[in-house]
Design a protein around this motif. Sequence first.
Motif, PDB file in Angstrom:
ATOM      1  N   GLY A   1       0.709  -1.411  -0.121  1.00 48.69           N
ATOM      2  CA  GLY A   1      -0.069   0.056   0.190  1.00 48.69           C
ATOM      3  C   GLY A   1       0.818   1.308  -0.027  1.00 48.69           C
ATOM      4  O   GLY A   1       1.789   1.233  -0.596  1.00 48.69           O
ATOM      5  N   LEU A   2       0.274   2.065   0.933  1.00 50.81           N
ATOM      6  CA  LEU A   2       1.119   3.225   0.883  1.00 50.81           C
ATOM      7  C   LEU A   2       2.264   3.304   2.004  1.00 50.81           C
ATOM      8  O   LEU A   2       2.891   4.567   2.074  1.00 50.81           O
ATOM      9  CB  LEU A   2       0.263   4.782   1.286  1.00 50.81           C
ATOM     10  CG  LEU A   2      -0.819   4.897   0.137  1.00 50.81           C
ATOM     11  CD1 LEU A   2      -1.664   6.123   0.362  1.00 50.81           C
ATOM     12  CD2 LEU A   2      -0.076   5.495  -1.305  1.00 50.81           C
ATOM     13  N   LEU A   3       2.610   2.324   2.445  1.00 52.41           N
ATOM     14  CA  LEU A   3       3.490   2.019   3.497  1.00 52.41           C
ATOM     15  C   LEU A   3       4.650   1.275   2.958  1.00 52.41           C
ATOM     16  O   LEU A   3       4.586  -0.077   2.687  1.00 52.41           O
ATOM     17  CB  LEU A   3       3.267   1.536   4.861  1.00 52.41           C
ATOM     18  CG  LEU A   3       4.221   1.436   5.941  1.00 52.41           C
ATOM     19  CD1 LEU A   3       5.028   2.600   6.114  1.00 52.41           C
ATOM     20  CD2 LEU A   3       3.651   1.099   7.176  1.00 52.41           C
ATOM     21  N   ALA A   4       5.599   1.823   2.210  1.00 55.62           N
ATOM     22  CA  ALA A   4       6.601   1.048   1.429  1.00 55.62           C
ATOM     23  C   ALA A   4       7.723   1.763   1.455  1.00 55.62           C
ATOM     24  O   ALA A   4       8.092   2.806   1.947  1.00 55.62           O
ATOM     25  CB  ALA A   4       5.988   0.948  -0.288  1.00 55.62           C
ATOM     26  N   GLY A   5       8.671   0.936   0.991  1.00 58.30           N
ATOM     27  CA  GLY A   5      10.222   1.457   0.998  1.00 58.30           C
ATOM     28  C   GLY A   5      11.289   0.975   0.137  1.00 58.30           C
ATOM     29  O   GLY A   5      10.698  -0.216  -0.422  1.00 58.30           O
ATOM     30  N   ILE A   6      12.407   1.274   0.447  1.00 56.35           N
ATOM     31  CA  ILE A   6      13.490   0.421  -0.492  1.00 56.35           C
ATOM     32  C   ILE A   6      14.686  -0.232   0.610  1.00 56.35           C
ATOM     33  O   ILE A   6      15.088   0.636   1.145  1.00 56.35           O
ATOM     34  CB  ILE A   6      13.939   1.459  -1.477  1.00 56.35           C
ATOM     35  CG1 ILE A   6      13.207   2.035  -2.465  1.00 56.35           C
ATOM     36  CG2 ILE A   6      15.123   0.477  -2.383  1.00 56.35           C
ATOM     37  CD1 ILE A   6      13.519   3.286  -3.374  1.00 56.35           C
ATOM     38  N   TYR A   7      14.683  -1.080   0.454  1.00 53.39           N
ATOM     39  CA  TYR A   7      15.696  -1.973   1.135  1.00 53.39           C
ATOM     40  C   TYR A   7      17.254  -1.693   0.305  1.00 53.39           C
ATOM     41  O   TYR A   7      17.228  -1.999  -0.938  1.00 53.39           O
ATOM     42  CB  TYR A   7      15.702  -3.380   1.192  1.00 53.39           C
ATOM     43  CG  TYR A   7      16.881  -4.222   1.749  1.00 53.39           C
ATOM     44  CD1 TYR A   7      17.255  -4.345   2.961  1.00 53.39           C
ATOM     45  CD2 TYR A   7      17.592  -5.025   0.658  1.00 53.39           C
ATOM     46  CE1 TYR A   7      18.330  -4.967   3.246  1.00 53.39           C
ATOM     47  CE2 TYR A   7      18.813  -5.519   1.035  1.00 53.39           C
ATOM     48  CZ  TYR A   7      19.051  -5.674   2.283  1.00 53.39           C
ATOM     49  OH  TYR A   7      20.332  -6.195   2.722  1.00 53.39           O
ATOM     50  N   TYR A   8      18.152  -1.241   1.021  1.00 53.86           N
ATOM     51  CA  TYR A   8      19.492  -1.456   0.405  1.00 53.86           C
ATOM     52  C   TYR A   8      20.591  -2.207   1.123  1.00 53.86           C
ATOM     53  O   TYR A   8      20.559  -2.254   2.346  1.00 53.86           O
ATOM     54  CB  TYR A   8      20.101   0.116   0.819  1.00 53.86           C
ATOM     55  CG  TYR A   8      19.500   1.314  -0.187  1.00 53.86           C
ATOM     56  CD1 TYR A   8      19.791   1.544  -1.680  1.00 53.86           C
ATOM     57  CD2 TYR A   8      18.182   1.891   0.256  1.00 53.86           C
ATOM     58  CE1 TYR A   8      19.173   2.221  -2.548  1.00 53.86           C
ATOM     59  CE2 TYR A   8      17.657   2.784  -0.604  1.00 53.86           C
ATOM     60  CZ  TYR A   8      18.068   3.063  -2.008  1.00 53.86           C
ATOM     61  OH  TYR A   8      17.320   3.765  -2.939  1.00 53.86           O
ATOM     62  N   PRO A   9      21.291  -3.039   0.206  1.00 51.74           N
ATOM     63  CA  PRO A   9      22.327  -3.882   0.801  1.00 51.74           C
ATOM     64  C   PRO A   9      23.610  -3.205   1.719  1.00 51.74           C
ATOM     65  O   PRO A   9      23.888  -3.798   2.549  1.00 51.74           O
ATOM     66  CB  PRO A   9      22.945  -4.756  -0.196  1.00 51.74           C
ATOM     67  CG  PRO A   9      22.378  -3.966  -1.669  1.00 51.74           C
ATOM     68  CD  PRO A   9      21.262  -3.176  -1.036  1.00 51.74           C
ATOM     69  N   ASP A  10      23.809  -1.921   0.974  1.00 50.37           N
ATOM     70  CA  ASP A  10      24.804  -1.091   1.732  1.00 50.37           C
ATOM     71  C   ASP A  10      23.886  -0.186   2.890  1.00 50.37           C
ATOM     72  O   ASP A  10      23.059   0.558   2.519  1.00 50.37           O
ATOM     73  CB  ASP A  10      25.368  -0.065   0.950  1.00 50.37           C
ATOM     74  CG  ASP A  10      26.315   0.798   1.655  1.00 50.37           C
ATOM     75  OD1 ASP A  10      26.226   0.851   2.886  1.00 50.37           O
ATOM     76  OD2 ASP A  10      27.083   1.592   1.071  1.00 50.37           O
ATOM     77  N   HIS A  11      23.996  -1.051   4.122  1.00 44.99           N
ATOM     78  CA  HIS A  11      23.089  -0.574   5.113  1.00 44.99           C
ATOM     79  C   HIS A  11      23.227   0.897   5.502  1.00 44.99           C
ATOM     80  O   HIS A  11      22.222   1.577   6.278  1.00 44.99           O
ATOM     81  CB  HIS A  11      23.033  -1.344   6.138  1.00 44.99           C
ATOM     82  CG  HIS A  11      22.568  -2.830   6.052  1.00 44.99           C
ATOM     83  ND1 HIS A  11      22.778  -3.707   7.193  1.00 44.99           N
ATOM     84  CD2 HIS A  11      22.065  -3.403   5.014  1.00 44.99           C
ATOM     85  CE1 HIS A  11      22.320  -4.659   6.892  1.00 44.99           C
ATOM     86  NE2 HIS A  11      21.846  -4.579   5.440  1.00 44.99           N
ATOM     87  N   GLN A  12      24.235   1.656   4.884  1.00 43.91           N
ATOM     88  CA  GLN A  12      24.207   3.126   5.322  1.00 43.91           C
ATOM     89  C   GLN A  12      23.561   3.995   4.091  1.00 43.91           C
ATOM     90  O   GLN A  12      23.362   5.198   4.397  1.00 43.91           O
ATOM     91  CB  GLN A  12      25.692   3.381   5.350  1.00 43.91           C
ATOM     92  CG  GLN A  12      26.422   2.931   6.486  1.00 43.91           C
ATOM     93  CD  GLN A  12      27.894   3.213   6.896  1.00 43.91           C
ATOM     94  OE1 GLN A  12      28.379   4.159   6.124  1.00 43.91           O
ATOM     95  NE2 GLN A  12      28.648   2.564   7.752  1.00 43.91           N
ATOM     96  N   MET A  13      23.289   3.351   3.178  1.00 45.13           N
ATOM     97  CA  MET A  13      22.801   4.112   1.837  1.00 45.13           C
ATOM     98  C   MET A  13      21.507   4.604   2.239  1.00 45.13           C
ATOM     99  O   MET A  13      21.108   6.027   1.938  1.00 45.13           O
ATOM    100  CB  MET A  13      22.634   3.048   0.727  1.00 45.13           C
ATOM    101  CG  MET A  13      22.331   3.460  -0.453  1.00 45.13           C
ATOM    102  SD  MET A  13      23.387   4.613  -1.448  1.00 45.13           S
ATOM    103  CE  MET A  13      24.519   3.281  -1.709  1.00 45.13           C
TER     104      MET A  13
END
Length: 113
Positions: free
Chosen positions: A38-50
């Motif tokens: 829904g409207l609660l979404a995001g992007i996971y980054y393998p470089d955790h500081q990104m």
Amino acid sequence: YWGDRTLEVGVAGLASQLHEGLARIAAGTEGARVRGRGLLAGIYYPDHQMAGKIAAESFARGLLVETSGPEGEVIKAMPALTIDAAELSRGLDILADAAESVAGGKVAVKSIA
């Protein structure tokens, strides 16, 4: 359902726009992927500081986003239910520009409306 199908359909369309935009942004960084519903979404980054760096750059450009996950590895978008397609597109453009600035990958989001 708030008694008005227009709201229900509108939110579904906005969620689709959000996920498409986030997918395009994620495509600019190897290993990044979209999470959420829904409207609660995001992007996971393998470089955790990104994610933290992109959040800071987004804020500098006028967009407030947060990070989540045990190591802050997800940048999350939480637009208001009252947001319209143009405002969402503007937010995605800012997030894409910030991601390009931090990650260096080219992101094509501006065609989403």
